[in-house]
Write a protein that holds these residues in place. Structure first.
Motif, PDB file in Angstrom:
ATOM      1  N   ALA A  22       0.829  -1.207   0.000  1.00 12.71           N
ATOM      2  CA  ALA A  22       0.000   0.000   0.000  1.00 12.71           C
ATOM      3  C   ALA A  22       0.866   1.261   0.000  1.00 12.71           C
ATOM      4  N   ALA A  23       1.893   1.258   0.849  1.00  9.44           N
ATOM      5  CA  ALA A  23       2.784   2.426   0.917  1.00  9.44           C
ATOM      6  C   ALA A  23       3.551   2.608  -0.391  1.00  9.44           C
ATOM      7  N   MET A  24       4.043   1.502  -0.957  1.00 12.13           N
ATOM      8  CA  MET A  24       4.793   1.586  -2.206  1.00 12.13           C
ATOM      9  C   MET A  24       3.911   2.059  -3.353  1.00 12.13           C
ATOM     10  N   SER A  25       2.630   1.703  -3.333  1.00 15.74           N
ATOM     11  CA  SER A  25       1.715   2.170  -4.374  1.00 15.74           C
ATOM     12  C   SER A  25       1.614   3.695  -4.349  1.00 15.74           C
ATOM     13  N   VAL A  26       1.472   4.250  -3.145  1.00 16.56           N
ATOM     14  CA  VAL A  26       1.369   5.701  -3.009  1.00 16.56           C
ATOM     15  C   VAL A  26       2.702   6.371  -3.330  1.00 16.56           C
ATOM     16  N   ILE A  27       3.785   5.841  -2.759  1.00 16.68           N
ATOM     17  CA  ILE A  27       5.113   6.442  -2.952  1.00 16.68           C
ATOM     18  C   ILE A  27       5.506   6.415  -4.422  1.00 16.68           C
ATOM     19  N   THR A  28       5.257   5.292  -5.092  1.00 18.78           N
ATOM     20  CA  THR A  28       5.641   5.154  -6.489  1.00 18.78           C
ATOM     21  C   THR A  28       4.905   6.146  -7.368  1.00 18.78           C
ATOM     22  N   PHE A  29       3.589   6.233  -7.179  1.00 17.02           N
ATOM     23  CA  PHE A  29       2.827   7.166  -8.008  1.00 17.02           C
ATOM     24  C   PHE A  29       3.247   8.609  -7.742  1.00 17.02           C
ATOM     25  N   VAL A  30       3.327   8.984  -6.477  1.00 19.17           N
ATOM     26  CA  VAL A  30       3.644  10.372  -6.137  1.00 19.17           C
ATOM     27  C   VAL A  30       5.047  10.750  -6.600  1.00 19.17           C
ATOM     28  N   SER A  31       6.016   9.866  -6.387  1.00 25.07           N
ATOM     29  CA  SER A  31       7.398  10.182  -6.759  1.00 25.07           C
ATOM     30  C   SER A  31       7.558  10.310  -8.268  1.00 25.07           C
ATOM     31  N   GLN A  32       6.904   9.430  -9.020  1.00 25.05           N
ATOM     32  CA  GLN A  32       7.025   9.509 -10.479  1.00 25.05           C
ATOM     33  C   GLN A  32       6.276  10.706 -11.043  1.00 25.05           C
ATOM     34  N   ALA A  33       5.092  10.966 -10.502  1.00 29.58           N
ATOM     35  CA  ALA A  33       4.349  12.142 -10.947  1.00 29.58           C
ATOM     36  C   ALA A  33       5.138  13.414 -10.632  1.00 29.58           C
ATOM     37  N   ASN A  34       5.741  13.463  -9.454  1.00 28.93           N
ATOM     38  CA  ASN A  34       6.557  14.626  -9.092  1.00 28.93           C
ATOM     39  C   ASN A  34       7.767  14.762 -10.006  1.00 28.93           C
ATOM     40  N   ALA A  35       8.367  13.628 -10.389  1.00 27.26           N
ATOM     41  CA  ALA A  35       9.505  13.674 -11.315  1.00 27.26           C
ATOM     42  C   ALA A  35       9.075  14.238 -12.664  1.00 27.26           C
ATOM     43  N   GLY A  36       7.850  13.909 -13.101  1.00 30.24           N
ATOM     44  CA  GLY A  36       7.343  14.469 -14.345  1.00 30.24           C
ATOM     45  C   GLY A  36       7.158  15.973 -14.259  1.00 30.24           C
ATOM     46  N   PHE A  37       6.596  16.448 -13.151  1.00 36.63           N
ATOM     47  CA  PHE A  37       6.441  17.893 -12.961  1.00 36.63           C
ATOM     48  C   PHE A  37       7.811  18.575 -12.816  1.00 36.63           C
ATOM     49  N   SER A  38       8.759  17.884 -12.205  1.00 34.30           N
ATOM     50  CA  SER A  38      10.105  18.439 -12.078  1.00 34.30           C
ATOM     51  C   SER A  38      10.754  18.621 -13.445  1.00 34.30           C
ATOM     52  N   GLU A  39      10.513  17.680 -14.350  1.00 36.31           N
ATOM     53  CA  GLU A  39      11.026  17.827 -15.714  1.00 36.31           C
ATOM     54  C   GLU A  39      10.484  19.113 -16.337  1.00 36.31           C
ATOM     55  N   ILE A  40       9.189  19.343 -16.181  1.00 35.16           N
ATOM     56  CA  ILE A  40       8.574  20.533 -16.766  1.00 35.16           C
ATOM     57  C   ILE A  40       9.141  21.808 -16.133  1.00 35.16           C
ATOM     58  N   ARG A  41       9.458  21.729 -14.830  1.00 36.57           N
ATOM     59  CA  ARG A  41      10.035  22.890 -14.140  1.00 36.57           C
ATOM     60  C   ARG A  41      11.515  23.085 -14.457  1.00 36.57           C
ATOM     61  N   GLY A  42      12.100  22.145 -15.205  1.00 36.39           N
ATOM     62  CA  GLY A  42      13.495  22.291 -15.614  1.00 36.39           C
ATOM     63  C   GLY A  42      14.494  21.546 -14.763  1.00 36.39           C
ATOM     64  N   LYS A  43      14.009  20.752 -13.801  1.00 39.06           N
ATOM     65  CA  LYS A  43      14.901  19.944 -12.973  1.00 39.06           C
ATOM     66  C   LYS A  43      14.873  18.523 -13.517  1.00 39.06           C
ATOM     67  N   HIS A  44      15.882  18.209 -14.336  1.00 41.14           N
ATOM     68  CA  HIS A  44      15.861  16.966 -15.088  1.00 41.14           C
ATOM     69  C   HIS A  44      16.691  15.878 -14.421  1.00 41.14           C
ATOM     70  N   LEU A  45      16.264  14.620 -14.640  1.00 41.44           N
ATOM     71  CA  LEU A  45      17.175  13.513 -14.389  1.00 41.44           C
ATOM     72  C   LEU A  45      18.274  13.594 -15.440  1.00 41.44           C
ATOM     73  N   GLN A  46      19.528  13.542 -14.990  1.00 37.34           N
ATOM     74  CA  GLN A  46      20.627  13.927 -15.863  1.00 37.34           C
ATOM     75  C   GLN A  46      21.176  12.739 -16.654  1.00 37.34           C
ATOM     76  N   TYR A  47      20.490  12.493 -17.763  1.00 37.79           N
ATOM     77  CA  TYR A  47      20.965  11.533 -18.749  1.00 37.79           C
ATOM     78  C   TYR A  47      20.453  11.989 -20.103  1.00 37.79           C
ATOM     79  N   SER A  48      20.985  11.382 -21.155  1.00 42.38           N
ATOM     80  CA  SER A  48      20.622  11.728 -22.520  1.00 42.38           C
ATOM     81  C   SER A  48      20.933  13.201 -22.770  1.00 42.38           C
ATOM     82  N   LYS A  49      20.050  13.902 -23.471  1.00 35.53           N
ATOM     83  CA  LYS A  49      20.317  15.286 -23.872  1.00 35.53           C
ATOM     84  C   LYS A  49      20.275  16.267 -22.708  1.00 35.53           C
ATOM     85  N   PHE A  50      19.795  15.823 -21.529  1.00 37.58           N
ATOM     86  CA  PHE A  50      19.696  16.711 -20.373  1.00 37.58           C
ATOM     87  C   PHE A  50      20.816  16.486 -19.359  1.00 37.58           C
ATOM     88  N   VAL A  51      21.878  15.804 -19.768  1.00 41.04           N
ATOM     89  CA  VAL A  51      22.911  15.436 -18.800  1.00 41.04           C
ATOM     90  C   VAL A  51      23.606  16.650 -18.204  1.00 41.04           C
TER      91      VAL A  51
END
Length: 269
Positions: A22-51
């Motif tokens: 149950a906890a992993m279901s919530v954590i996984t969704f929230v963390s990935q959704a937040n990572a998507g919003f972070s990409e839009i805000r310009g905070k990228h996971l640093q690989y590929s063209k955004f390294v």
């Protein structure tokens, strides 16, 4: 006792009494959704063209590894989890066997592409490689464990396993094909980026992400448990953010980038 709406129980196994899942279901969704919003805000996971996009901030030296090494590091632990699942949870029925096979095949394809298909233009920051690798391993392991906990529970009234198999195969095939097209953009010693062509690249700049989402949805249909749906939903949010910024990056680098080419969904987004 369950917080899952009754309509979803037509499609999902009853959630098992597992605080971890149950906890992993919530954590996984929230963390990935937040990572998507972070990409839009310009905070990228640093690989590929955004390294090299994000500043280090603290001024400390970042450790970089080759892109090939980083990609193999991304996916190998999750591949091992998928392969090990056949021995850890054997003989648990057709649905579990297909799920284990899908997870193992998905990450085997990823490692195979990293070794033999992708062509690389730079490096990967180790600070990004380690959490990405850990997240894939935890996702694969939790999905396998969550499926194990469905043993003995009544099947969902609506069986999505066979449509899930079709979606998974469409997703993994389309993803591989568009990765292959990307690999053909560069000659042997070329490292610069080019506007991709062929396949669905004439409609969206990230068709490989689109097919990856289709594959994740297929896996969630195969398993029909709460965690797999949480993972597929979170991954969709992340890849939407990443594809949006990828299109924005191409628009900034190429004056002739066609405006009608969307980020992820043809004619829509």
């Amino acid at each position: 006792m369950t917080m899952v709406p009754s309509v979803l129980l037509k499609f999902l196994f009853p959630p098992p009494p597992s605080l971890f899942v149950a906890a992993m279901s919530v954590i996984t969704f929230v963390s990935q959704a937040n990572a998507g919003f972070s990409e839009i805000r310009g905070k990228h996971l640093q690989y590929s063209k955004f390294v090299n996009v994000n500043p280090t901030g603290s001024g400390r030296t970042q450790i970089k590894i080759s892109s090939k090494t980083g990609m193999v590091l991304f996916y190998s632990p999750a591949l091992l989890a998928g392969v090990a699942s056949f021995w850890i949870f054997p003989h648990e029925g057709l649905r579990s066997t297909i799920l284990h096979s899908a997870i193992a095949l998905h990450f085997f394809k990823r490692v195979f592409e990293a070794l033999f298909v992708h062509k690389y233009s730079g490096s990967i920051v180790l600070d990004s490689a380690i959490p990405i690798s850990l997240s894939y391993f935890l996702a694969a392991s939790t999905m396998i464990y969550a499926q194990h906990l469905t043993q003995g529970l009544p099947d969902p009234p609506i069986d999505l396993m066979y449509p899930g198999i079709v979606l998974f195969l469409v997703g993994i095939t389309g993803n591989f094909y568009h990765h292959y097209l990307l690999s053909k953009l560069r000659g042997k010693d070329e490292k610069e980026y080019k506007i991709p062509k062929g396949g669905l690249f004439g409609f969206v700049i990230c068709p490989h992400y689109l097919f990856e989402i289709i594959g994740f949805i297929g896996v969630s249909f195969i398993s029909q448990n709460l965690y797999s749906f949480a993972y597929a939903s979170g991954a969709t949010c992340y890849l939407m953010g990443r594809s949006y910024m990828t299109r924005k990056w191409y628009l900034s680098k190429f004056e002739d980038f066609p405006n009608h080419v969307k980020a992820l969904i043809p004619f829509v987004f």
